[in-house]
Write a protein that holds these residues in place. Sequence first.
Motif, mmCIF file in Angstrom:
data_model
loop_
_atom_site.group_PDB
_atom_site.id
_atom_site.type_symbol
_atom_site.label_atom_id
_atom_site.label_comp_id
_atom_site.label_asym_id
_atom_site.label_seq_id
_atom_site.Cartn_x
_atom_site.Cartn_y
_atom_site.Cartn_z
ATOM 1 N N PRO A 143 15.088 18.418 71.034
ATOM 2 C CA PRO A 143 14.831 19.729 71.658
ATOM 3 C C PRO A 143 13.449 20.255 71.280
ATOM 4 O O PRO A 143 12.888 19.900 70.236
ATOM 5 C CB PRO A 143 15.937 20.605 71.078
ATOM 6 C CG PRO A 143 16.224 19.990 69.739
ATOM 7 C CD PRO A 143 16.032 18.511 69.917
ATOM 8 N N PHE A 144 12.900 21.083 72.151
ATOM 9 C CA PHE A 144 11.622 21.732 71.854
ATOM 10 C C PHE A 144 11.781 23.244 71.746
ATOM 11 O O PHE A 144 10.817 23.945 71.471
ATOM 12 C CB PHE A 144 10.577 21.402 72.923
ATOM 13 C CG PHE A 144 10.924 21.899 74.304
ATOM 14 C CD1 PHE A 144 10.482 23.136 74.742
ATOM 15 C CD2 PHE A 144 11.698 21.138 75.155
ATOM 16 C CE1 PHE A 144 10.804 23.602 75.997
ATOM 17 C CE2 PHE A 144 12.015 21.593 76.421
ATOM 18 C CZ PHE A 144 11.571 22.823 76.848
ATOM 19 N N ARG A 145 12.985 23.751 71.975
ATOM 20 C CA ARG A 145 13.276 25.185 71.835
ATOM 21 C C ARG A 145 14.388 25.375 70.813
ATOM 22 O O ARG A 145 15.182 24.476 70.557
ATOM 23 C CB ARG A 145 13.737 25.789 73.166
ATOM 24 C CG ARG A 145 12.660 25.993 74.209
ATOM 25 C CD ARG A 145 13.275 26.659 75.416
ATOM 26 N NE ARG A 145 12.347 26.807 76.509
ATOM 27 C CZ ARG A 145 11.575 27.860 76.711
ATOM 28 N NH1 ARG A 145 11.635 28.877 75.869
ATOM 29 N NH2 ARG A 145 10.763 27.925 77.731
ATOM 30 N N THR A 146 14.421 26.563 70.269
ATOM 31 C CA THR A 146 15.525 26.965 69.425
ATOM 32 C C THR A 146 16.211 28.174 70.043
ATOM 33 O O THR A 146 15.565 29.008 70.690
ATOM 34 C CB THR A 146 15.048 27.313 67.998
ATOM 35 O OG1 THR A 146 16.170 27.761 67.226
ATOM 36 C CG2 THR A 146 13.985 28.401 68.014
ATOM 37 N N THR A 147 17.496 28.244 69.873
ATOM 38 C CA THR A 147 18.251 29.380 70.409
ATOM 39 C C THR A 147 18.174 30.592 69.487
ATOM 40 O O THR A 147 18.646 31.665 69.859
ATOM 41 C CB THR A 147 19.716 28.981 70.602
ATOM 42 O OG1 THR A 147 20.257 28.518 69.353
ATOM 43 C CG2 THR A 147 19.833 27.861 71.634
ATOM 44 N N ILE A 148 17.586 30.416 68.306
ATOM 45 C CA ILE A 148 17.457 31.522 67.343
ATOM 46 C C ILE A 148 16.121 32.218 67.606
ATOM 47 O O ILE A 148 15.052 31.695 67.265
ATOM 48 C CB ILE A 148 17.524 31.000 65.897
ATOM 49 C CG1 ILE A 148 18.823 30.228 65.661
ATOM 50 C CG2 ILE A 148 17.403 32.153 64.912
ATOM 51 C CD1 ILE A 148 18.905 29.562 64.307
ATOM 52 N N ASN A 149 16.167 33.366 68.215
ATOM 53 C CA ASN A 149 14.953 34.110 68.560
ATOM 54 C C ASN A 149 14.641 35.227 67.575
ATOM 55 O O ASN A 149 13.692 35.993 67.795
ATOM 56 C CB ASN A 149 15.080 34.695 69.980
ATOM 57 C CG ASN A 149 15.149 33.611 71.036
ATOM 58 O OD1 ASN A 149 14.525 32.551 70.899
ATOM 59 N ND2 ASN A 149 15.916 33.848 72.085
ATOM 60 N N ASP A 150 15.414 35.331 66.517
ATOM 61 C CA ASP A 150 15.176 36.349 65.490
ATOM 62 C C ASP A 150 14.416 35.710 64.330
ATOM 63 O O ASP A 150 14.938 34.792 63.680
ATOM 64 C CB ASP A 150 16.505 36.922 64.998
ATOM 65 C CG ASP A 150 16.313 38.149 64.122
ATOM 66 O OD1 ASP A 150 15.153 38.445 63.765
ATOM 67 O OD2 ASP A 150 17.317 38.807 63.798
ATOM 68 N N PRO A 151 13.197 36.132 64.033
ATOM 69 C CA PRO A 151 12.434 35.532 62.920
ATOM 70 C C PRO A 151 13.118 35.653 61.572
ATOM 71 O O PRO A 151 12.824 34.871 60.662
ATOM 72 C CB PRO A 151 11.101 36.299 62.941
ATOM 73 C CG PRO A 151 11.012 36.888 64.302
ATOM 74 C CD PRO A 151 12.422 37.156 64.730
ATOM 75 N N LEU A 152 14.040 36.605 61.411
ATOM 76 C CA LEU A 152 14.745 36.747 60.142
ATOM 77 C C LEU A 152 15.635 35.543 59.840
ATOM 78 O O LEU A 152 15.978 35.293 58.682
ATOM 79 C CB LEU A 152 15.590 38.025 60.157
ATOM 80 C CG LEU A 152 14.840 39.351 60.306
ATOM 81 C CD1 LEU A 152 15.819 40.499 60.425
ATOM 82 C CD2 LEU A 152 13.907 39.578 59.129
ATOM 83 N N LEU A 153 15.987 34.779 60.875
ATOM 84 C CA LEU A 153 16.914 33.662 60.717
ATOM 85 C C LEU A 153 16.235 32.308 60.797
ATOM 86 O O LEU A 153 16.910 31.271 60.741
ATOM 87 C CB LEU A 153 18.021 33.738 61.785
ATOM 88 C CG LEU A 153 18.815 35.053 61.845
ATOM 89 C CD1 LEU A 153 19.805 35.017 62.989
ATOM 90 C CD2 LEU A 153 19.517 35.313 60.523
#
Length: 428
Positions: free
Chosen positions: A47-57
Motif C-alpha cells: 500500500p501507499f496510503r494509510t487509513t490513519i489520518n490523525d498524526p497523533l496515531l
Amino acid sequence: MTLITSCLIRARGTYRSLYRFYANSATRTTDVHSVAQDSSPSKAEQPFRTTINDPLLHTEKDVGLFYTVDPNDLKKISPFGKALPLQFREECEAFNETSVMIRQPSLDVIKLMKQINWNLPPLKVVLFPSEVGVGMSLCLFHVLHYGFRKRMLLVNTPTAGEVLKLALDATPSPNNEQMWDTPAAASAWLKTFAINNEEILKETDFRTKFTYTWSARESTPAGTHLLDLIAYATDRIKYASECVGAIVKEVKTQVKEKNIQTLVTFDTINSYYGPSWIVKPDRSTVKPNEVTMVKALQELLLPDWNNAFIVVTIGPKGVLIPKVREKDNWLVHYPHFRTEHRLPGVLMYDGPMTVKSLLRTEGIEALEPFVPIQVQKYTDDEFNSQYRYYLDRNWIQNYRGREDEGRKEILFFTAKNPFEMAKFVGSR
C-alpha cells in the motif's frame, strides 16, 4: 521528365514517413484509464496510503505512506497557504486533496516532543537537508499538524526569509528610529497566529498582563484579550510590527502558568543570521536584528522560558546573498552562488549543505544547544510510494511511464529527490 520524376519520388518518401509517424503514434494515444496502473502484482500488494489520518496515531510502521490532511485542519494550520511549498500546493489543487508522506525525520521530532520535560527550557531541533529539494517543509508541516491535533499553542513562522527579502514596505519604526518595521509581513504573521490558536485563546481566556503604549494618544491596557489586541494591530497596520513583540512577550510570560504546551516553528531560519535586502536611505544594508519583527521572533529562541518546543529548518532558500547593483551587473562577494534557472539578478546558494555553512557562527551561537536531524532523499520504499501515488492520481499520462521501464527511467533521472521527481513527472 526528370524533374517530375524526382518530385514524385520525394512525394512518395514523404508519404511513407507520414504513414510511419501516424502508425506509431496510434499506439501512443492509449487511454490511461484502460492501462493497468501497476502491472506488477508484488508492487500492487504494497500500500501507499494509510487509513490513519490523525498524526497523533502515526508510528514508524507508517513511514513511507501517505495520509490525507483534513481540509478543516488545513485551513486553520495554513490559512494563507504559506505552510506548504508552492509547487506542492499546485499539485494538491490538481489532485483535489492534500496528502502528505509520513517520513522518518518528522516522526523523530514527534518522538522527542513526547519525551521531553516541559519544565525545562525549550528543546531546539534543527532540520537540515542533505541536498536541495528533500522535503523539509513537508516534514515541518507534519509536525505542525501533530501540534495542532494535540491542541498546542502554535507560533508558526513560515518562509521566514520573506520578511528580509520581499519587504517592499519597510519603513523606520515610529517609536525607535534605529529599528525598521515591516507592516505587511507582521500583519500576515498576526493573522496566522490568531487563526491557528483561536480556539485555545478563547478557552483559556488569554489576556494581556502588560500595558502597551503605541503613541501619545493610543494604548492597550492590561487585561485586553489577545485576539482583540491582534485585531487592533491589523486594523492599525503601522503598529503590527510592535504587536508581534507584544504577542511574543505575553506568550513567554503566560504559557507556564496557564499550562499550555507551545510549539514554535521557523522555516528557513538561517535567513535571520545573515544579510538582508532592505536598504537604508544612505544605501547601507539593514541588519536582521534591526528589523522589529525579526528581533521579536528571535527572542523565542532564548532559554528564558519553558513549556515550549522549537523546531526550525535551514536551507538554501534562507541564504540571502548580499548584492550591490552596478549598471546591469551584480557585484557579489560570496563564495557559493549560482544564477542558472533563475530570474535575472536572482542568486541561489549552491554551497555545502551543512549546519555550519547554512547557519554560520552567529546562527549556531543563537540556537545552541540543539538537536540536528538530517532530511535525506527518498528511500526505495518512499520512492515507490510516491510513484504509485502519482499513478493513482493519473498524474503520469504517458502510458510508458506507467510501466516498470518508465519507473526505472524516473528513478534514473531524479535520483530519488522529491522535488526533482515532482518536477520531472509534472513535465511529462
